[in-house]
Design an enzyme around this catalytic site. Structure first.
Site: not given
Ligand code: 13P
Length: 252
Positions: A9-11, A94, A96, A166, A172, A213, A234-235
């Site tokens: 997930n590149w957000k 998600h 967010e 999640e 993150g 993470s 993610g990251g």
């Protein structure tokens, strides 16, 4: 047997040019790993060029969100029909989206029903906040998000969805959950919630991922758990070496 599943997930990261660059750097290695289902979810603006680059690569493409209506006066939204033109997957609910854009379980469910209508594989996200975690509400929150989010779909479609656990406190933050703790949530709360609506067989067929993470260094700990079928990353999905390492760790 549930096939391992890893999604990046590149957000809200990477321009079209940067997307192209990142995909060119990782696709050759990723396409060689065939025993893992791999999906990249760049921003909407990059989907068109990503889809051209990923054609016939065995690497799937997903959107990070969508509206539930087919078309109409919804300024700024993207419909499932539009997503389906380029993608086979879509991330729904998600944390967010829930935290910053007011998505409720009901909205997530409408989007899930739209995914069924338009033949998209949804990756439905659930997870408790730090406050809920500290006040021991994980079971209640995760069970509710799972059963309310997954209402009113066909049993056949239910068996094909992907769920991502999640915990919000792990996203993150660099503070991942442990393999053991995440496995307990998936085995004791998420699968039973699915079984409650669609039966034990479906609950055992669905892939459930861990997210929060995940890195190349800790991924193996999660994938060693019997109820964790992969990761929503993610990251680390923006770093070629890390993402490749995560996918390699998922090979059974
Ligand atoms: P991080 O891997 O950056 O913690 O993000 C997880 C996530 O939200 C994936 O959807």
């Amino acid at each position: 047997m549930r096939k391992p599943f890893i999604a990046g997930n590149w957000k809200m990261n990477k321009t079209i040019a940067e997307t192209r660059d990142l995909i060119l750097k990782m696709s050759a290695t990723l396409r060689e790993i065939k025993t893992v289902e791999k999906v990249l979810c760049p921003p909407f603006m990059s989907l068109m060029s990503a889809s051209a680059l990923l054609e016939d690569s065995g690497i799937g493409l997903g959107a990070q969100n969508m509206h539930w209506e087919e078309k109409g006066a919804f300024t700024g939204e993207i419909s499932p029909v539009m997503v389906k033109e380029l993608c086979d997957y879509v991330i729904l609910g998600h944390s967010e989206r829930r935290a910053f854009f007011g998505e409720t379980d009901e909205i997530v469910n409408r989007k899930l029903i739209a995914a069924q209508t338009f033949d998209l594989t949804p990756i439905v996200c659930v997870g408790e906040t730090l406050e809920q975690y500290e006040s021991k509400q994980t079971r209640e929150v995760v069970s509710r998000q799972t059963s309310n989010g997954l209402r009113n779909i066909s049993p056949e479609f239910a068996a094909h969805i992907v769920v991502a656990y999640e915990p919000v406190w792990a996203i993150g933050t660099g503070k991942a959950s442990t393999g053991e703790a995440a496995n307990v949530v998936i085995k004791d709360f998420i699968r039973p919630a699915i079984a409650g609506s669609y039966g034990e067989q479906t609950a055992q067929a669905i892939r459930v991922l861990y997210g929060g993470s995940v890195t190349g260094s800790n991924a193996a700990e999660f994938f060693a758990q019997p109820d964790i079928d992969g990761a929503l990353v993610g990251g680390a999905s923006l770093k070629v070496d890390d993402f490749v390492a995560i996918i390699r760790s998922a090979v059974k």
